[in-house]
Design a protein around this motif. Sequence first.
Motif, PDB file in Angstrom:
ATOM      1  N   SER A 484       0.860  -1.181   0.000  1.00  0.00           N
ATOM      2  CA  SER A 484       0.000   0.000   0.000  1.00  0.00           C
ATOM      3  C   SER A 484       0.898   1.235   0.000  1.00  0.00           C
ATOM      4  N   VAL A 485       0.725   2.084  -1.008  1.00  0.00           N
ATOM      5  CA  VAL A 485       1.621   3.235  -1.209  1.00  0.00           C
ATOM      6  C   VAL A 485       0.804   4.512  -1.307  1.00  0.00           C
ATOM      7  N   ALA A 486       1.193   5.505  -0.532  1.00  0.00           N
ATOM      8  CA  ALA A 486       0.535   6.817  -0.583  1.00  0.00           C
ATOM      9  C   ALA A 486       1.575   7.881  -0.898  1.00  0.00           C
ATOM     10  N   VAL A 487       1.252   8.749  -1.853  1.00  0.00           N
ATOM     11  CA  VAL A 487       2.075   9.926  -2.124  1.00  0.00           C
ATOM     12  C   VAL A 487       1.344  11.109  -1.498  1.00  0.00           C
ATOM     13  N   VAL A 488       2.028  11.792  -0.582  1.00  0.00           N
ATOM     14  CA  VAL A 488       1.390  12.791   0.274  1.00  0.00           C
ATOM     15  C   VAL A 488       2.146  14.105   0.170  1.00  0.00           C
ATOM     16  N   SER A 489       1.414  15.203   0.053  1.00  0.00           N
ATOM     17  CA  SER A 489       2.064  16.509   0.031  1.00  0.00           C
ATOM     18  C   SER A 489       2.417  16.941   1.449  1.00  0.00           C
ATOM     19  N   ARG A 490       3.305  17.919   1.542  1.00  0.00           N
ATOM     20  CA  ARG A 490       3.707  18.423   2.858  1.00  0.00           C
ATOM     21  C   ARG A 490       2.577  19.183   3.547  1.00  0.00           C
ATOM     22  N   ARG A 491       1.537  19.515   2.804  1.00  0.00           N
ATOM     23  CA  ARG A 491       0.393  20.190   3.424  1.00  0.00           C
ATOM     24  C   ARG A 491      -0.479  19.240   4.230  1.00  0.00           C
TER      25      ARG A 491
END
Length: 514
Positions: A484-491
């Motif tokens: 399971s992979v999530a790409v997350v912004s710094r916000r």
Amino acid sequence: MSLLRRALWGLLLVVAAGCRSEPPPDGITVLVEAPPDSLDGRFALTAIGQRMVQLIAPGLLTFDDTSRPVPELAESFRALSPTLVEFTLRPGLTFHDGTALTSEDVKATYDGVRSKALQSPKVDRYAPVEEVEVVDDRTVRFHLRGAYAPLLAELSLSIIPAERAGLDGVALQASHPVGAGAFRFESQPDEEHLTLVPFEGYHLGPPAIPRLYFRVVRDETTRVLELLKGRADLVTNAVSPAVLPLLRKQPGLRVLVRPGTGYAYLGFNLRPGPLADVRVRQAVCHLLEVKPLAEHKFHGLAEPATSMIPATHWAYTPGEGCRYNPAEAARLLDEAGYGDPDGPGGLPRLRLSLKVSTDRFRKSVALVLQEQLARGGIAVEVRSLEFGTLFNDIRRGNFEMVTLKWASVIEPDLMRNVYHSSNVPTEENHWGGLNRGALMDPELDALLEEASQVELSERKAAYARVGARLEELLPYAPLWHESSVAVVSRRLEGFEPSAHNFISSLARARKVGP
């Protein structure tokens, strides 16, 4: 370097060179690959639909990363006998419209979904329930017709207000869903945009994210570009593994990984045709080189599978999977009547079609499978379809082979839904059956039924027998279990990926910065 990766590097250079971004909206933007099939939990079948529904209208319980049931709207639950389970609701629960959520709503929800008149594709899942009894405002009991071990997995269904639980409330719940979840529905101007806002009355306290914007972006290159330009804050399991090293280098992004229960497979249509012959299915399986494909395509983010059940699951039993053996594949094809017409490298033994989504990575995987099968004399035409069209074709049996994945495997009784002969999708069950390849095997049916009724201590052994029979029948060629992979912004802070690809941790996350 692949064409996709070269294109993405080019896009990165443009962004780095000073391409201006639009300011983010007052909230968090989540990109998804396809629109939800429904925002009503009684009708949602796709993973995207079910994940969104969890935010709006959760059920009595949910599941943690170890696949253990944990209370959600329920405060507690207990088995009073093998055929009686009691739930106690949390005190003070309210729906988004301000009305109290009581045991009457729970009863109405389950009575409604069990009604044939509602035409829910999930109706058969609740056949073991004989009666839902209201004891008091916070206590509800489920009376079963007999012992049914997987019951808890079916009691995560969205709880909705009693007045919406019948046939008259279907249209309203679909267009303006109401539940008791962390976020409430605000708007859905079209199928590609959905906005949710925090529910102030949520039992764990209102979320810190001021607004959730869901946007459908079907093209992976566009999804990556939106992340790079700062116009998106979260993408889960919708970015190719080959692109992740690029994203890890970006100061405004984080890549979060967790071992997952997602299961990718090559599905066969067992209706009349070449694949109705198990020898042809076995030959296909013997021509697949799964391990190197998983290693190189997924960059360490997938493990070869031997069955639907991942190795970390309590019901897992080791199996053989698809052992690469081209000589055995040739023998099986000869035996099935598909001899080599003119020797190696000439005309194919037979021709098959493989349907796949328009996702570039999934299509690239399908092309590798095409090449592997071609070496064994099976010519494969790869047909790439928009997901909605693909999903509709699969439900109606309009395919020969298909590559898909189950977003998560929590309860092993999923195998009964997927493989039991009573669950073939038909017009009568509103194409809701999950046995889309139309496997019909009385011996397997009996094993699946037994596994759903045995004592908890006997379930692993029962599913080992199911697994052994499935290896003989091979309705799916197992491929791999994906991380399971999530790409997350710094916000976005506080979001944690789920082994089951849930996005419910958005209720505990927060937006920081502009």
